[in-house]
Design an enzyme around this catalytic site. Structure first.
Site, PDB file in Angstrom:
ATOM      1  N   GLU A 250       0.794  -1.224   0.000  1.00 22.38           N
ATOM      2  CA  GLU A 250       0.000   0.000   0.000  1.00 22.38           C
ATOM      3  C   GLU A 250       0.832   1.284   0.000  1.00 22.38           C
ATOM      4  O   GLU A 250       0.794   2.052   0.970  1.00 22.38           O
ATOM      5  CB  GLU A 250      -0.962   0.015   1.197  1.00 22.38           C
TER       6      GLU A 250
ATOM      7  N   GLU B 268      -5.524  -8.682   0.604  1.00 21.18           N
ATOM      8  CA  GLU B 268      -6.175  -8.308   1.870  1.00 21.18           C
ATOM      9  C   GLU B 268      -7.633  -7.990   1.612  1.00 21.18           C
ATOM     10  O   GLU B 268      -7.971  -7.314   0.634  1.00 21.18           O
ATOM     11  CB  GLU B 268      -5.554  -7.048   2.512  1.00 21.18           C
TER      12      GLU B 268
HETATM   13  C1  GBH Z   1      -4.367  -2.255   5.424  1.00 22.47           C
HETATM   14  O1  GBH Z   1      -4.443  -0.899   5.473  1.00 22.47           O
HETATM   15  C2  GBH Z   1      -2.993  -2.631   5.880  1.00 22.47           C
HETATM   16  O2  GBH Z   1      -2.244  -3.203   4.840  1.00 22.47           O
HETATM   17  C3  GBH Z   1      -2.980  -3.496   7.094  1.00 22.47           C
HETATM   18  O3  GBH Z   1      -1.714  -3.470   7.655  1.00 22.47           O
HETATM   19  C4  GBH Z   1      -4.056  -3.036   8.039  1.00 22.47           C
HETATM   20  O4  GBH Z   1      -3.985  -3.709   9.258  1.00 22.47           O
HETATM   21  C5  GBH Z   1      -5.377  -3.302   7.388  1.00 22.47           C
HETATM   22  O5  GBH Z   1      -5.443  -2.738   6.121  1.00 22.47           O
HETATM   23  C6  GBH Z   1      -6.573  -2.830   8.194  1.00 22.47           C
HETATM   24  O6  GBH Z   1      -6.564  -1.450   8.357  1.00 22.47           O
HETATM   25  O7  GBH Z   1      -7.666   8.596   6.550  1.00 22.47           O
HETATM   26  O8  GBH Z   1      -8.255   8.405   8.878  1.00 22.47           O
HETATM   27  O9  GBH Z   1      -9.830   7.746   7.176  1.00 22.47           O
HETATM   28  C7  GBH Z   1      -5.670  -0.313   5.214  1.00 22.47           C
HETATM   29  C8  GBH Z   1      -5.302   1.094   5.017  1.00 22.47           C
HETATM   30  C9  GBH Z   1      -6.729   2.171   6.552  1.00 22.47           C
HETATM   31  C10 GBH Z   1      -5.713   3.268   4.700  1.00 22.47           C
HETATM   32  C11 GBH Z   1      -7.620   3.350   6.722  1.00 22.47           C
HETATM   33  C12 GBH Z   1      -6.591   4.420   4.858  1.00 22.47           C
HETATM   34  C13 GBH Z   1      -7.916   5.636   6.325  1.00 22.47           C
HETATM   35  C14 GBH Z   1      -7.742   6.271   7.643  1.00 22.47           C
HETATM   36  N1  GBH Z   1      -6.319   2.054   5.177  1.00 22.47           N
HETATM   37  N2  GBH Z   1      -7.008   4.528   6.230  1.00 22.47           N
HETATM   38  S1  GBH Z   1      -8.411   7.889   7.567  1.00 22.47           S
END
Ligand code: GBH
Length: 439
Positions: free
Chosen positions: A164, A345
């Site tokens: 990511e 994922e």
């Molecule tokens: C994935 O990220 C990861 O690869 C993994 O490590 C993680 O545990 C899993 O998903 C679950 O989260 O801008 O405040 O709205 C997901 C990544 C998480 C990226 C949420 C964007 C938005 C937070 N996403 N994030 S916010």
């Protein structure tokens, strides 16, 4: 009724990442990563949680391998901790770090479980951050060196480069809610270019040294839609698609940054000046697979603001929309050159607790997984080449800025005792793998 069954060789797996499960942060020569540094600062992670112990997987890998076998997993996606292999971010590897992953890969082979390894799941050695991190072009070269070491040391066919890149850019460098905690668009997009360069350089190294093995990126894709039926909302959704998806897919798969998004970036960042001749040829090194990570859609209004039109899971960004996964998969097949796809994922968070009977019942997760896996099957029925599906995550773990408060595992972890308890969803997934069909 559509065909409910999956091919016999479909890769049913589960995913984890090093910093989120391993713990043992100071053992066998490991030195801090940017996440150790970030989590040590009060206010950065909920409740002051850190990955120092996490799910203690570094000491419990044998038990966790047996757990995977008991669920009938065919695949396991994990990440390698760069700060275990090169604690100072360069130079000769620490054999103790490599040995941990050698034993893990052997244990998977003994159980007939296919490994898929991610080179980088956000735990950059702090020593490299001190030298500028992803804003420093040299970090991409350091990454290629590290990749060469692990490619040569580990008997693994399928690899993922950067987990990511978008989350590193957005959460790490724009919002500052992930390590390294920067809030600066000017710097964020410079880091983006070097992350993509690192992806391409490592992919080249694999192809040169190990023909026959496969590699690709792990991209979180967010289908974007207008939330209302106006031309303004449609245009806002198109722009947002550039920042969410095309900014990563286009350079890797077509060798060019999307022009509209690059123009937007140029107003905010010196990033375009960091693109050198030949960089896009490196970034678009042909890939052998795309790791697709899907959690949520993004609906935007006429002003480009995100709005939620569907129920959300525990975390407010986690709007539940299974059709979005179908849209992501069919869009990849329609808009880009053909590359095998693997879901690396997909999953959801809940505050699961063990009941008085000792069981952990998570019917919402069962529904989430069932509906998303049905969306995968629908895309496959239209000819989209999906090889496998990995649920995020095998274990409850350190959910970054949310600490241990958000549980994504199909297996519950009691962090006080490190007891593992398969949730209802794990037992459901085991039965799905055994039968090969949704019922
Ligand atoms: C994935 O990220 C990861 O690869 C993994 O490590 C993680 O545990 C899993 O998903 C679950 O989260 O801008 O405040 O709205 C997901 C990544 C998480 C990226 C949420 C964007 C938005 C937070 N996403 N994030 S916010």
């Amino acid at each position: 009724m559509p065909d409910q069954s999956f091919p016999d060789d479909f890769l049913w797996g589960a995913a984890t990442s090093a910093y989120q499960i391993e713990g043992a942060a100071d053992e066998d020569g490991r030195r801090p990563s940017v996440w150790d540094t970030f989590a040590a600062v009060p206010g950065n992670v909920r409740d002051g949680d850190t990955g120092a112990v996490a799910a203690d997987h570094y000491h419990r890998a044998a038990e966790d391998l047996d757990l995977m076998a008991s669920l009938g997993l065919r695949g396991y996606r994990f990440s390698i901790a760069w700060p275990r292999v090169q604690p100072h971010g360069g130079g000769r590897p620490d054999q103790r770090g490599l040995d941990f992953y050698r034993r893990l890969v052997d244990g998977l082979a003994e159980r007939g479980i296919r490994p898929m390894a991610t080179l980088f799941h956000w735990d950059l050695p702090q020593a490299l951050q001190d030298a500028g991190g992803w804003e420093n072009r040299d970090t991409a070269a350091r990454f290629a060196d590290y990749a060469e070491i692990v490619f040569d040391a580990l008997e693994i066919r399928d690899w993922l480069t950067i987990n990511e890149p978008k989350t590193v850019v957005d959460c790490g460098y724009r919002l500052g809610i992930h390590a390294p905690g920067v809030r600066d668009d000017a710097r964020a997009f410079v880091a983006l270019h070097h992350l993509l360069l690192a992806h391409g350089q490592a992919s080249r190294v694999l192809h040169e040294r190990h023909p026959g093995r496969r590699i690709g990126p792990a991209l979180n894709l967010h289908p974007t839609y207008p939330a209302e039926d106006t031309p303004e909302a449609a245009e806002a959704a198109r722009q947002r698609d550039g920042l969410e998806n095309r900014l990563y897919l286009d350079p890797i798969l077509t060798g060019a940054y999307p022009e509209d998004t690059l123009a937007w970036i140029a107003e905010r960042s010196p990033m375009p000046g960091h693109i050198r001749d030949g960089d896009l040829a490196v970034i678009s090194e042909p890939i052998d697979l795309i790791g697709v990570q899907y959690y949520n859609p993004i609906f935007v209004d006429a002003k480009g603001e995100r709005v939620h039109l569907h129920p959300t899971a525990q975390l407010d960004w986690l709007e539940i929309y299974p059709r979005g996964l179908y849209d992501v998969l069919t869009r990849l097949a329609a808009d880009y050159p053909p590359v095998p796809l693997v879901i690396t994922e997909n999953g959801m968070a809940a505050p699961d607790e063990r009941g008085p009977d000792g069981r952990v019942d998570d019917p919402e997760r069962v529904a989430y997984l069932r509906d998303h896996i049905a969306a995968v099957r629908d895309a496959m029925a239209e000819g989209v080449p999906v090889e496998g599906y990995h649920v995020w995550s095998l274990l409850d773990n350190f959910e970054w800025a949310e600490g241990y408060s958000a549980r994504f595992g199909i297996v519950h972890v009691d962090f006080a005792t490190q007891t593992r308890t398969p949730k209802t969803s794990a037992l459901w997934y085991r039965d799905l793998i055994a039968s090969g069909r949704l019922s």
